[in-house]
Design an enzyme around this catalytic site. Structure first.
Site, PDB file in Angstrom:
ATOM      1  N   PHE A 171      29.415  33.908  11.626  1.00  0.00           N
ATOM      2  CA  PHE A 171      28.833  34.932  10.765  1.00  0.00           C
ATOM      3  C   PHE A 171      27.961  35.847  11.618  1.00  0.00           C
ATOM      4  O   PHE A 171      28.020  37.071  11.516  1.00  0.00           O
ATOM      5  CB  PHE A 171      28.010  34.287   9.649  1.00  0.00           C
ATOM      6  CG  PHE A 171      27.420  35.298   8.694  1.00  0.00           C
ATOM      7  CD1 PHE A 171      28.226  35.941   7.764  1.00  0.00           C
ATOM      8  CD2 PHE A 171      26.082  35.612   8.731  1.00  0.00           C
ATOM      9  CE1 PHE A 171      27.698  36.889   6.893  1.00  0.00           C
ATOM     10  CE2 PHE A 171      25.541  36.551   7.861  1.00  0.00           C
ATOM     11  CZ  PHE A 171      26.344  37.182   6.943  1.00  0.00           C
ATOM     12  N   PHE A 172      27.146  35.242  12.478  1.00  0.00           N
ATOM     13  CA  PHE A 172      26.433  35.992  13.511  1.00  0.00           C
ATOM     14  C   PHE A 172      27.253  35.967  14.788  1.00  0.00           C
ATOM     15  O   PHE A 172      28.315  35.346  14.845  1.00  0.00           O
ATOM     16  CB  PHE A 172      25.050  35.384  13.746  1.00  0.00           C
ATOM     17  CG  PHE A 172      24.129  35.471  12.561  1.00  0.00           C
ATOM     18  CD1 PHE A 172      23.655  36.693  12.123  1.00  0.00           C
ATOM     19  CD2 PHE A 172      23.742  34.333  11.879  1.00  0.00           C
ATOM     20  CE1 PHE A 172      22.811  36.784  11.025  1.00  0.00           C
ATOM     21  CE2 PHE A 172      22.896  34.403  10.784  1.00  0.00           C
ATOM     22  CZ  PHE A 172      22.428  35.642  10.356  1.00  0.00           C
ATOM     23  N   ARG A 222      14.884  26.683   5.984  1.00  0.00           N
ATOM     24  CA  ARG A 222      15.326  27.520   7.101  1.00  0.00           C
ATOM     25  C   ARG A 222      15.908  26.646   8.213  1.00  0.00           C
ATOM     26  O   ARG A 222      15.307  25.658   8.652  1.00  0.00           O
ATOM     27  CB  ARG A 222      14.167  28.354   7.647  1.00  0.00           C
ATOM     28  CG  ARG A 222      13.737  29.491   6.719  1.00  0.00           C
ATOM     29  CD  ARG A 222      14.891  30.402   6.389  1.00  0.00           C
ATOM     30  NE  ARG A 222      14.484  31.669   5.797  1.00  0.00           N
ATOM     31  CZ  ARG A 222      15.332  32.560   5.323  1.00  0.00           C
ATOM     32  NH1 ARG A 222      16.641  32.304   5.343  1.00  0.00           N
ATOM     33  NH2 ARG A 222      14.901  33.699   4.816  1.00  0.00           N
ATOM     34  N   GLU A 256      16.931  42.477  -3.156  1.00  0.00           N
ATOM     35  CA  GLU A 256      16.491  41.122  -2.819  1.00  0.00           C
ATOM     36  C   GLU A 256      15.346  40.659  -3.719  1.00  0.00           C
ATOM     37  O   GLU A 256      15.248  39.476  -4.043  1.00  0.00           O
ATOM     38  CB  GLU A 256      16.062  41.065  -1.346  1.00  0.00           C
ATOM     39  CG  GLU A 256      17.193  41.249  -0.349  1.00  0.00           C
ATOM     40  CD  GLU A 256      18.168  40.077  -0.327  1.00  0.00           C
ATOM     41  OE1 GLU A 256      17.849  39.013  -0.910  1.00  0.00           O
ATOM     42  OE2 GLU A 256      19.240  40.208   0.271  1.00  0.00           O
ATOM     43  N   GLU A 260      15.891  37.131  -5.301  1.00  0.00           N
ATOM     44  CA  GLU A 260      15.103  36.016  -4.776  1.00  0.00           C
ATOM     45  C   GLU A 260      13.888  35.665  -5.629  1.00  0.00           C
ATOM     46  O   GLU A 260      13.382  34.542  -5.538  1.00  0.00           O
ATOM     47  CB  GLU A 260      14.638  36.334  -3.355  1.00  0.00           C
ATOM     48  CG  GLU A 260      15.758  36.435  -2.343  1.00  0.00           C
ATOM     49  CD  GLU A 260      15.271  36.484  -0.912  1.00  0.00           C
ATOM     50  OE1 GLU A 260      16.101  36.304  -0.008  1.00  0.00           O
ATOM     51  OE2 GLU A 260      14.056  36.700  -0.692  1.00  0.00           O
ATOM     52  N   PRO A 278      12.289  40.912  20.585  1.00  0.00           N
ATOM     53  CA  PRO A 278      13.272  41.774  21.256  1.00  0.00           C
ATOM     54  C   PRO A 278      13.859  41.208  22.541  1.00  0.00           C
ATOM     55  O   PRO A 278      14.826  41.756  23.063  1.00  0.00           O
ATOM     56  CB  PRO A 278      12.472  43.053  21.534  1.00  0.00           C
ATOM     57  CG  PRO A 278      11.040  42.615  21.566  1.00  0.00           C
ATOM     58  CD  PRO A 278      10.945  41.504  20.566  1.00  0.00           C
ATOM     59  N   GLU A 307      25.459  32.343  -2.269  1.00  0.00           N
ATOM     60  CA  GLU A 307      24.889  32.253  -0.921  1.00  0.00           C
ATOM     61  C   GLU A 307      24.115  30.955  -0.723  1.00  0.00           C
ATOM     62  O   GLU A 307      23.353  30.824   0.240  1.00  0.00           O
ATOM     63  CB  GLU A 307      23.987  33.470  -0.657  1.00  0.00           C
ATOM     64  CG  GLU A 307      24.749  34.793  -0.683  1.00  0.00           C
ATOM     65  CD  GLU A 307      23.861  35.999  -0.397  1.00  0.00           C
ATOM     66  OE1 GLU A 307      22.691  35.796   0.003  1.00  0.00           O
ATOM     67  OE2 GLU A 307      24.341  37.132  -0.562  1.00  0.00           O
ATOM     68  N   GLU A 309      21.570  29.794  -2.154  1.00  0.00           N
ATOM     69  CA  GLU A 309      20.129  30.030  -2.077  1.00  0.00           C
ATOM     70  C   GLU A 309      19.394  29.161  -3.100  1.00  0.00           C
ATOM     71  O   GLU A 309      19.802  29.053  -4.263  1.00  0.00           O
ATOM     72  CB  GLU A 309      19.817  31.510  -2.330  1.00  0.00           C
ATOM     73  CG  GLU A 309      20.284  32.425  -1.219  1.00  0.00           C
ATOM     74  CD  GLU A 309      19.965  33.884  -1.497  1.00  0.00           C
ATOM     75  OE1 GLU A 309      19.740  34.629  -0.533  1.00  0.00           O
ATOM     76  OE2 GLU A 309      19.956  34.270  -2.685  1.00  0.00           O
TER      77      GLU A 309
END
Length: 353
Positions: A171-172, A222, A256, A260, A278, A307, A309
């Site tokens: 996905f990433f 997370r 969102e 959420e 960064p 998702e 969630e």
């Protein structure tokens, strides 16, 4: 020889795919196609009707072949012509998307840059994330340089990329580059290898009720803290989410807030925009404080089942959040910085709302 129509015949996407040919007219009328090149079912339908559609007669290229495999595009016979750029059935009813041609071209670049051997099915599955990354790239190019008046503005060739690869795509993604760049005192670095996590832009918001001087924060699991071995991978956070293709950061964070926290935000106050890390992340965050009515009992459990969630809301006085930040109990960087930002401006903002 085939004829491409719709988004495939537009200059931006055609340039990426190496398409060059002769203008022709294809009988019929296009319908839909507002998100062609951005979502799989976004391609238009060609209806038999009086009139004609502008197309481009071309020789297929290897770039077009790979792109078509990902997008599920096939050649269809129309009026004796072999036509590509239309869907297999009725067009899906999509709303128009801002900067569609530019986003579609950026997505095509990502498809062509994917490592050789990457399956078309994987790339098709990644389209939502590629759209997010495409929008991020476009916003970055349009943004004003940071550090103006302090950081020297360097020429385009101050950064030279010698090799690029993508050792991971899910996905990433992760991009690896061998590069050199200009040095502050002249000359340039030796070739060096750097990697970055391709995550795309996101928006974050701290909902605040200026009348009651209270905030709403959310709690959710997370993965990164869990992998690090953190004993508490359920973090207190602001409302947050990725900025989808064709979406503005403001529209994304309002969406969102509904998903959420079940909140209707009456006003967004821009705080600051920044890269959180960064050295390794391409993520860029748009930070907001959102004005909302936060009565007792408005916090609940929300999130999208699609998702996976599971998000719990917590109402608290603004000063309670400030105390948690001071005590080191807020491990989420955007929440801590938004709390500090709001504390420093509370009186001025209350006078404005």
């Amino acid at each position: 020889m085939i004829v491409v129509v719709g988004a495939l015949a537009q200059p931006q996407l055609g340039a990426v795919l190496g398409l060059d040919g002769t203008p022709v007219e294809v009988p019929g009328v296009l319908t839909g196609g507002h998100r062609a090149g951005v979502v799989l079912d976004g391609w238009p339908a060609l209806l038999p009707a009086p009139g004609s559609v502008p197309g481009l007669a071309i020789q297929p290229t290897p770039q077009l072949d790979r792109y078509a495999a990902v997008m599920g595009l096939t050649v269809q016979e129309v009026g004796g012509m072999q036509v590509m750029g239309i869907g297999p059935g009725p067009a899906a009813d999509h709303a128009p998307i801002v900067d569609r041609d530019a986003i579609a071209a950026e997505i095509a670049v990502q498809i062509l840059q994917a490592p050789e051997g990457t399956g078309a099915d994987l790339l098709a599955w990644r389209l939502p994330m590629m759209g997010i990354w495409a929008g991020s790239r476009l916003r970055a190019r349009a943004s004003a340089p940071s550090g103006q008046g302090i950081v020297s503005q360097r020429p385009a060739d101050a950064l030279r990329v010698q090799q690029r690869s993508q050792p991971f795509l899910g996905f990433f993604g992760v991009e690896r580059q061998v590069l050199t760049h200009a040095l502050h005192q002249g000359g340039e670095t030796a070739p060096m290898t750097r990697e970055a996590f391709l995550s795309g832009d996101a928006a974050v918001m701290l909902p605040w009720d200026p009348v009651r001087d209270r905030v709403l924060v959310i709690e959710q699991f997370r993965m990164a803290p869990a992998l690090r071995g953190d004993p508490q991978p359920w973090l207190l956070e602001p409302v947050a989410g990725r900025v989808d293709a064709g979406e503005t950061p403001e529209a994304a964070i309002l969406r969102e807030a509904r998903e959420e926290a079940g909140l209707q935000v009456t006003r967004l106050i821009p705080a600051f925009n920044a890269y959180p890390s960064p050295g390794a992340l391409c993520e860029f965050l748009y930070h907001y404080v959102g004005i909302a009515d936060l009565p007792d009992g408005c916090a609940g459990v929300h999130g999208l089942d699609s998702e996976a969630e599971d998000i719990r809301g917590h109402l608290m006085d603004r000063e309670t959040l400030s105390a948690l930040v001071d005590a080191g109990q807020i491990a989420n960087g955007p929440l801590a910085t938004l709390s500090l930002w709001l504390d420093a401006r509370r009186d001025r903002l209350r006078a404005q709302v």
